[in-house]
Scaffold this active site. Structure first.
Site, PDB file in Angstrom:
ATOM      1  N   VAL A 297      -8.761   3.506  -0.235  1.00 51.40           N
ATOM      2  CA  VAL A 297      -8.834   2.129  -1.130  1.00 51.40           C
ATOM      3  C   VAL A 297      -8.619   1.396  -0.475  1.00 51.40           C
ATOM      4  O   VAL A 297      -8.661   0.142  -0.156  1.00 51.40           O
ATOM      5  CB  VAL A 297      -8.431   2.226  -2.404  1.00 51.40           C
ATOM      6  CG1 VAL A 297      -8.293   0.534  -3.350  1.00 51.40           C
ATOM      7  CG2 VAL A 297      -9.283   3.492  -3.367  1.00 51.40           C
ATOM      8  N   CYS A 298      -6.792   1.206   0.225  1.00 51.77           N
ATOM      9  CA  CYS A 298      -6.274   0.095   0.833  1.00 51.77           C
ATOM     10  C   CYS A 298      -7.632  -0.127   2.316  1.00 51.77           C
ATOM     11  O   CYS A 298      -6.910  -1.204   2.880  1.00 51.77           O
ATOM     12  CB  CYS A 298      -5.055   0.985   1.216  1.00 51.77           C
ATOM     13  SG  CYS A 298      -4.175   1.420   0.194  1.00 51.77           S
ATOM     14  N   THR A 299      -7.929   0.848   2.751  1.00 54.48           N
ATOM     15  CA  THR A 299      -8.315   0.639   3.782  1.00 54.48           C
ATOM     16  C   THR A 299      -9.743  -0.310   3.779  1.00 54.48           C
ATOM     17  O   THR A 299      -9.709  -1.111   4.872  1.00 54.48           O
ATOM     18  CB  THR A 299      -9.073   1.889   4.406  1.00 54.48           C
ATOM     19  OG1 THR A 299      -7.850   2.666   4.606  1.00 54.48           O
ATOM     20  CG2 THR A 299      -9.854   1.496   5.884  1.00 54.48           C
TER      21      THR A 299
ATOM     22  N   LEU B 169      -8.304  -3.901   3.380  1.00 53.61           N
ATOM     23  CA  LEU B 169      -7.469  -4.635   4.287  1.00 53.61           C
ATOM     24  C   LEU B 169      -8.778  -4.859   5.272  1.00 53.61           C
ATOM     25  O   LEU B 169      -8.747  -6.192   6.091  1.00 53.61           O
ATOM     26  CB  LEU B 169      -6.324  -3.738   5.755  1.00 53.61           C
ATOM     27  CG  LEU B 169      -5.308  -3.246   4.507  1.00 53.61           C
ATOM     28  CD1 LEU B 169      -4.907  -1.988   5.372  1.00 53.61           C
ATOM     29  CD2 LEU B 169      -3.975  -4.198   4.455  1.00 53.61           C
TER      30      LEU B 169
ATOM     31  N   HIS C  74       0.927  -1.313  -0.145  1.00 50.08           N
ATOM     32  CA  HIS C  74      -0.027   0.209   0.073  1.00 50.08           C
ATOM     33  C   HIS C  74       1.220   1.197   0.531  1.00 50.08           C
ATOM     34  O   HIS C  74       1.905   1.207   0.522  1.00 50.08           O
ATOM     35  CB  HIS C  74      -0.908  -0.214   1.468  1.00 50.08           C
ATOM     36  CG  HIS C  74      -1.766  -1.209   1.216  1.00 50.08           C
ATOM     37  ND1 HIS C  74      -2.460  -1.423   0.837  1.00 50.08           N
ATOM     38  CD2 HIS C  74      -2.058  -1.960   2.153  1.00 50.08           C
ATOM     39  CE1 HIS C  74      -3.226  -2.642   1.274  1.00 50.08           C
ATOM     40  NE2 HIS C  74      -2.591  -3.417   1.618  1.00 50.08           N
TER      41      HIS C  74
END
Length: 214
Positions: free
Chosen positions: A44-46, A49, A37
């Site tokens: 988006v990465c939240t 995950l 990330h």
């Protein structure tokens, strides 16, 4: 030098949200999904995950360990994990590497200067128990990863490692597979594929998935 399929995944030792990790030792005899990330607290990465945390049982069924990476320090990761848990309705259950010195990012060729000189691109690696890289996907920053596809590819890799088959386009668990063209001995084919096969062309022979009951 860029990593390629079949290369041994570089080993490393790095801090993480779950303490110091020696990568090959941490993997043990499991498959691994390492995904990067660009920074903490990115939208988006939240979501990604959170999805990974919710897929814990699916990864466990396949003997897969997930590990994420961001270039921010551990303290930042711990705050981000709180946000992920609260906003995504999950409990993050895998480590996030703190790659502030870009050591792992450089080993895995995650810094692409034409995209950004300092931040990692959003790459994902599937690594088998022999520590070989089996899949590499790099996503643009604007597009969230499809974790159903990651699981599908792992299913395909694990199936084709055990049987002389390949999986066709859009294949899903339980669907017919392709007998590899290199297998030509009919007696061997009968032994390996007792359910039989359909020869659409001499090079295109479809058979029921070998490890599924009809």
């Amino acid at each position: 030098m860029a990593l390629r399929l079949g290369d041994i995944a570089p080993d490393f030792e790095q801090d993480s949200s779950e303490g110091r990790i020696r990568f090959h030792q941490w993997l043990g005899d499991s498959w691994g999904v390492l995904f990067s990330h660009p920074a903490d607290f990115t939208p988006v990465c939240t979501t990604e995950l959170g999805l990974t945390a919710k897929l814990k049982d699916e990864f466990a069924k396949r003997n897969v360990k997930a590990i994420a990476l961001s270039v921010d320090p551990v303290e930042s990761h711990l705050g981000w994990i709180q946000d992920i848990n609260e906003t995504q309705g999950c409990q993050v259950n895998f480590p996030i590497l703190a790659d502030a010195d870009r050591k792992v990012s450089e080993l895995y060729d995650m810094i692409h200067p034409n995209a950004n000189e300092t931040l990692t691109v959003r790459s994902l690696f599937v690594i088998d128990p022999n520590k070989k890289v089996r899949l590499i996907i790099t996503y643009p920053a604007s597009t969230g990863r499809n974790f159903n596809e990651i699981l599908r590819v792992i299913d395909s890799l694990q199936l084709t490692d055990k049987h002389s088959v390949a999986t066709p386009g859009n294949w899903q668990q339980g669907e017919d597979v392709v007998i590899v063209p290199s297998l030509k001995d009919e007696e061997v084919i009968k032994q390996k594929f007792p359910k039989g096969y359909k020869a659409i062309r001499p090079y295109l022979r479809m058979t029921p998935q070998p490890d599924k009951q009809q």
